[in-house]
Design an enzyme around this catalytic site. Structure first.
Site, PDB file in Angstrom:
ATOM      1  N   ARG A   1      38.855  36.678  39.975  1.00  0.00           N
ATOM      2  CA  ARG A   1      39.947  36.314  40.879  1.00  0.00           C
ATOM      3  C   ARG A   1      39.485  35.354  41.966  1.00  0.00           C
ATOM      4  O   ARG A   1      40.308  34.826  42.723  1.00  0.00           O
ATOM      5  CB  ARG A   1      40.518  37.577  41.536  1.00  0.00           C
ATOM      6  CG  ARG A   1      41.170  38.504  40.553  1.00  0.00           C
ATOM      7  CD  ARG A   1      42.356  39.248  41.088  1.00  0.00           C
ATOM      8  NE  ARG A   1      42.250  39.772  42.414  1.00  0.00           N
ATOM      9  CZ  ARG A   1      42.476  41.046  42.748  1.00  0.00           C
ATOM     10  NH1 ARG A   1      42.781  41.927  41.808  1.00  0.00           N
ATOM     11  NH2 ARG A   1      42.425  41.434  43.986  1.00  0.00           N
TER      12      ARG A   1
ATOM     13  N   ASP B   1      54.163  41.008  38.885  1.00  0.00           N
ATOM     14  CA  ASP B   1      55.333  41.836  38.564  1.00  0.00           C
ATOM     15  C   ASP B   1      55.733  42.751  39.722  1.00  0.00           C
ATOM     16  O   ASP B   1      56.924  42.920  39.985  1.00  0.00           O
ATOM     17  CB  ASP B   1      55.112  42.632  37.270  1.00  0.00           C
ATOM     18  CG  ASP B   1      53.924  43.567  37.359  1.00  0.00           C
ATOM     19  OD1 ASP B   1      52.985  43.274  38.121  1.00  0.00           O
ATOM     20  OD2 ASP B   1      53.937  44.606  36.671  1.00  0.00           O
TER      21      ASP B   1
ATOM     22  N   ILE C   1      46.246  36.643  37.333  1.00  0.00           N
ATOM     23  CA  ILE C   1      45.209  36.271  36.367  1.00  0.00           C
ATOM     24  C   ILE C   1      45.491  36.929  35.017  1.00  0.00           C
ATOM     25  O   ILE C   1      44.992  36.481  34.002  1.00  0.00           O
ATOM     26  CB  ILE C   1      43.784  36.671  36.837  1.00  0.00           C
ATOM     27  CG1 ILE C   1      43.632  38.188  37.016  1.00  0.00           C
ATOM     28  CG2 ILE C   1      43.386  35.924  38.092  1.00  0.00           C
ATOM     29  CD1 ILE C   1      42.184  38.650  37.085  1.00  0.00           C
ATOM     30  N   ASP C   2      46.291  38.008  35.017  1.00  0.00           N
ATOM     31  CA  ASP C   2      46.487  38.782  33.780  1.00  0.00           C
ATOM     32  C   ASP C   2      47.391  38.066  32.762  1.00  0.00           C
ATOM     33  O   ASP C   2      47.377  38.414  31.585  1.00  0.00           O
ATOM     34  CB  ASP C   2      47.110  40.146  34.105  1.00  0.00           C
ATOM     35  CG  ASP C   2      46.281  40.948  35.104  1.00  0.00           C
ATOM     36  OD1 ASP C   2      45.064  40.712  35.173  1.00  0.00           O
ATOM     37  OD2 ASP C   2      46.857  41.791  35.808  1.00  0.00           O
TER      38      ASP C   2
HETATM   39  O1  F6P Z   1      46.433  42.274  38.361  1.00  0.00           O
HETATM   40  C1  F6P Z   1      45.265  41.617  38.706  1.00  0.00           C
HETATM   41  C2  F6P Z   1      44.073  42.544  38.635  1.00  0.00           C
HETATM   42  O2  F6P Z   1      42.910  41.807  38.959  1.00  0.00           O
HETATM   43  C3  F6P Z   1      43.900  43.261  37.306  1.00  0.00           C
HETATM   44  O3  F6P Z   1      43.361  42.455  36.298  1.00  0.00           O
HETATM   45  C4  F6P Z   1      43.032  44.421  37.715  1.00  0.00           C
HETATM   46  O4  F6P Z   1      43.209  45.508  36.833  1.00  0.00           O
HETATM   47  C5  F6P Z   1      43.538  44.756  39.096  1.00  0.00           C
HETATM   48  O5  F6P Z   1      44.194  43.597  39.579  1.00  0.00           O
HETATM   49  C6  F6P Z   1      42.466  45.165  40.070  1.00  0.00           C
HETATM   50  O6  F6P Z   1      43.071  45.569  41.255  1.00  0.00           O
HETATM   51  P1  F6P Z   1      42.269  45.825  42.609  1.00  0.00           P
HETATM   52  O7  F6P Z   1      41.897  44.493  43.187  1.00  0.00           O
HETATM   53  O8  F6P Z   1      43.226  46.583  43.453  1.00  0.00           O
HETATM   54  O9  F6P Z   1      41.049  46.622  42.265  1.00  0.00           O
END
Ligand code: F6P
Length: 361
Positions: free
Chosen positions: A287, A115, A138-139
């Site tokens: 991820r 988004d 992934i969300d």
């Molecule tokens: O939007 C993908 C995501 O992996 C979410 O599920 C998680 O809350 C966030 O990104 C984590 O972000 P970062 O990698 O910046 O810690």
């Protein structure tokens, strides 16, 4: 002329598969067109850092996780973090991006992102840049598409973790709590909880009641089941409570990073049931790694459809997977709202029918 590609936001399995599909399709249909990959998301477009891409560069990319172009989830050209005398300020450097696109003769920019990146793409389109969005996360929380690639791979990883937690939970008569990602949506928790045979699934869409969750575990104990499996989405919170925030990334336009509710749940359940509990935070494993077959195919379909839609003269659209078909929607529609789990969804009804608790009854 040339086309540009960039990957923005948090990485996910399938990004490389999209890059491969874009490059292969473009080289077949427009062999003379140059393909330029901007590095590290929008930062590469701001700093004019890029690499040329040919079909040679995408050999072996289909099963490879991550993104060969690199990514970033803190570099919004409309709010670019700049340190001025030690103070963080956010500057609009979108004109620099546009200049760099001109310098590289970019006709169209393919933005592969969630988004945040798709909203930036939309803002650039308002300034005259031709963009095509390709949704990833992934969300699975983008409303304009039934599925984003990356989601199925994250569910695979979380399900595998639940399968492994089951054996140790049963051996030690413990409550095993698995905290999964998903931000404000409970899709990963719901799907992996169903696939991995969880007893309790806690999602942000259904604030849970502590007594109801404890009752479910005690009921299992009374039935002679001395272990339980609980999946908690990182955005879940109890009735009257708040989400648990792990940290703030101040350069990011969405600075709060969720995390920590798993430990809170495990501690509470130990106290109210007398059973030992342990928490596993799955984190970025969700991820990492290569994409599942579903994600490889979806990513490939998205890449091919993105090129075709541009060749048909469309732009400022996003490819989407709706009702089993790949189609396009206006970018403005694609970023309108987040897709949360409907509380009356058939998946929740199904889960409840087999006794899974969401902590609400
Ligand atoms: O939007 C993908 C995501 O992996 C979410 O599920 C998680 O809350 C966030 O990104 C984590 O972000 P970062 O990698 O910046 O810690």
């Amino acid at each position: 002329m040339a086309v540009g590609i960039l990957t923005g936001g948090g990485d996910c399995p399938g990004l490389n598969a999209v890059i491969r599909a874009l490059v292969k399709t473009l080289q077949q249909k427009l062999p003379e067109e140059k393909i330029i990959g901007f590095l590290d998301g929008f930062r590469g477009a701001i700093e004019n850092r890029s690499v040329p891409l040919t079909t040679k560069d995408v050999v072996g990319l289909l099963p490879k996780g991550g993104t060969i172009l690199g990514t970033s989830n803190r570099d919004n050209p409309f709010k670019f973090p700049v340190s001025v005398n030690g103070t963080l300020e956010f500057h609009d450097v979108s004109d620099t991006v546009i200049e760099n696109l001109h310098k590289n003769n970019i006709e169209v920019l393919f933005v592969i992102g969630g988004d945040g990146s798709l909203s930036i793409a939309h803002e650039l389109s308002q300034k005259g840049v031709k963009v095509i969005g390709i949704p990833k996360t992934i969300d699975n929380d983008l409303d304009a598409t039934d599925f984003t690639f990356g989601f199925d791979s994250a569910v695979r990883t979380a399900t595998k973790a639940l399968d492994m937690l089951h054996t140790t939970a049963e051996s030690h008569h413990r409550i095993m709590v698995l905290e999964v990602m998903g931000r404000y949506a409970g899709w990963i928790a719901l799907y992996s909880g169903l696939a991995g045979g969880a007893d309790v699934i806690l999602i942000p869409e259904i604030p849970f009641n502590w007594d109801a969750v404890c009752r479910k575990i005690q009921q299992r104990k009374a039935e002679g089941k001395h272990f339980s499996i609980v999946v908690v989405a990182e955005g879940a919170y109890p009735e009257g409570g708040e989400r648990v925030i792990a940290r703030y990334v101040k350069e990011s336009t969405d600075p709060a990073r969720l995390g920590g509710i798993g430990q809170v749940v495990a501690d509470h359940l130990s106290r109210c049931t007398g059973l030992e509990s342990r928490v596993t935070v799955l984190g970025h494993l969700q991820r990492g790694g290569g994409p599942t077959p579903f994600d490889r195919i979806l990513a490939t379909r998205f890449g091919v459809a993105a090129v075709n839609t541009w060749l048909q003269g469309n732009y400022n659209v996003m490819v989407a997977f709706l009702g089993g078909r790949v189609t396009t929607v206006p970018l403005s529609e694609g970023i309108k709202k987040l897709k949360l789990v409907p509380v009356d969804s058939e998946l929740i009804v199904t889960a409840k029918a087999i006794g899974i608790s969401f902590g609400d009854e």
